[in-house]
Design a protein around this motif. Sequence first.
Motif, PDB file in Angstrom:
ATOM      1  N   UNK A   5       2.032 -11.766 -49.724  1.00  0.00           N
ATOM      2  CA  UNK A   5       1.443 -12.831 -50.529  1.00  0.00           C
ATOM      3  C   UNK A   5       1.323 -14.106 -49.714  1.00  0.00           C
ATOM      4  N   UNK A   6       2.327 -14.402 -48.933  1.00  0.00           N
ATOM      5  CA  UNK A   6       2.284 -15.597 -48.095  1.00  0.00           C
ATOM      6  C   UNK A   6       1.156 -15.480 -47.082  1.00  0.00           C
ATOM      7  N   UNK A   7       0.979 -14.309 -46.519  1.00  0.00           N
ATOM      8  CA  UNK A   7      -0.095 -14.102 -45.554  1.00  0.00           C
ATOM      9  C   UNK A   7      -1.453 -14.371 -46.204  1.00  0.00           C
ATOM     10  N   UNK A  32      -0.495 -16.144 -60.953  1.00  0.00           N
ATOM     11  CA  UNK A  32       0.609 -16.027 -59.995  1.00  0.00           C
ATOM     12  C   UNK A  32       0.618 -17.203 -59.025  1.00  0.00           C
ATOM     13  N   UNK A  33      -0.567 -17.566 -58.514  1.00  0.00           N
ATOM     14  CA  UNK A  33      -0.652 -18.680 -57.569  1.00  0.00           C
ATOM     15  C   UNK A  33      -0.281 -19.995 -58.237  1.00  0.00           C
ATOM     16  N   UNK A  34      -0.707 -20.183 -59.472  1.00  0.00           N
ATOM     17  CA  UNK A  34      -0.375 -21.398 -60.208  1.00  0.00           C
ATOM     18  C   UNK A  34       1.127 -21.492 -60.450  1.00  0.00           C
ATOM     19  N   UNK A  40       7.182 -24.329 -56.412  1.00  0.00           N
ATOM     20  CA  UNK A  40       7.355 -24.983 -55.113  1.00  0.00           C
ATOM     21  C   UNK A  40       7.132 -26.490 -55.195  1.00  0.00           C
ATOM     22  N   UNK A  41       6.587 -26.962 -56.296  1.00  0.00           N
ATOM     23  CA  UNK A  41       6.328 -28.381 -56.465  1.00  0.00           C
ATOM     24  C   UNK A  41       5.232 -28.902 -55.554  1.00  0.00           C
ATOM     25  N   UNK A  42       4.174 -28.124 -55.399  1.00  0.00           N
ATOM     26  CA  UNK A  42       3.061 -28.513 -54.530  1.00  0.00           C
ATOM     27  C   UNK A  42       1.784 -28.650 -55.349  1.00  0.00           C
ATOM     28  N   UNK A  43       0.799 -29.338 -54.766  1.00  0.00           N
ATOM     29  CA  UNK A  43      -0.432 -29.640 -55.492  1.00  0.00           C
ATOM     30  C   UNK A  43      -1.572 -28.665 -55.231  1.00  0.00           C
ATOM     31  N   UNK A  44      -1.533 -27.923 -54.105  1.00  0.00           N
ATOM     32  CA  UNK A  44      -2.659 -27.038 -53.791  1.00  0.00           C
ATOM     33  C   UNK A  44      -2.197 -25.843 -52.962  1.00  0.00           C
ATOM     34  N   UNK A  45      -3.099 -24.894 -52.762  1.00  0.00           N
ATOM     35  CA  UNK A  45      -2.772 -23.660 -52.045  1.00  0.00           C
ATOM     36  C   UNK A  45      -2.409 -23.880 -50.596  1.00  0.00           C
ATOM     37  N   UNK A  46      -3.046 -24.861 -49.950  1.00  0.00           N
ATOM     38  CA  UNK A  46      -2.728 -25.137 -48.548  1.00  0.00           C
ATOM     39  C   UNK A  46      -1.286 -25.621 -48.421  1.00  0.00           C
ATOM     40  N   UNK A  47      -0.914 -26.543 -49.288  1.00  0.00           N
ATOM     41  CA  UNK A  47       0.456 -27.060 -49.279  1.00  0.00           C
ATOM     42  C   UNK A  47       1.449 -25.956 -49.646  1.00  0.00           C
ATOM     43  N   UNK A  48       1.044 -25.077 -50.547  1.00  0.00           N
ATOM     44  CA  UNK A  48       1.885 -23.957 -50.964  1.00  0.00           C
ATOM     45  C   UNK A  48       2.159 -23.023 -49.783  1.00  0.00           C
ATOM     46  N   UNK A  52       5.807 -22.335 -48.011  1.00  0.00           N
ATOM     47  CA  UNK A  52       6.333 -20.975 -47.891  1.00  0.00           C
ATOM     48  C   UNK A  52       6.649 -20.643 -46.433  1.00  0.00           C
ATOM     49  N   UNK A  53       5.766 -21.058 -45.513  1.00  0.00           N
ATOM     50  CA  UNK A  53       5.993 -20.816 -44.088  1.00  0.00           C
ATOM     51  C   UNK A  53       7.239 -21.563 -43.622  1.00  0.00           C
ATOM     52  N   UNK A  54       7.395 -22.827 -44.056  1.00  0.00           N
ATOM     53  CA  UNK A  54       8.554 -23.624 -43.673  1.00  0.00           C
ATOM     54  C   UNK A  54       9.859 -22.988 -44.139  1.00  0.00           C
ATOM     55  N   UNK A  55       9.822 -22.332 -45.299  1.00  0.00           N
ATOM     56  CA  UNK A  55      11.013 -21.690 -45.842  1.00  0.00           C
ATOM     57  C   UNK A  55      11.270 -20.319 -45.218  1.00  0.00           C
TER      58      UNK A  55
END
Length: 58
Positions: A5-7, A32-34, A40-48, A52-55
């Motif tokens: 999913x992260x990919x 699911x994405x919403x 994650x407390x983010x505003x958009x898919x890019x930030x999401x 996820x990558x940072x974690x």
Amino acid sequence: MRSGAVELLGHTLQGGTIAAAVHLAPGTVRNYLSAAMTKLGVANGHEEARRAWEKGWS
């Protein structure tokens, strides 16, 4: 969140393309994405995807 999913989040794919790739309805993918963005407390898919990558979920 599964690494697959992260990919998918890391790509600029439309919901319908993601849905086809994982054999789900587009509305299910949207929900699911919403939900993931809310958790994650983010505003958009890019930030999401970045969060996820940072974690280390990729």
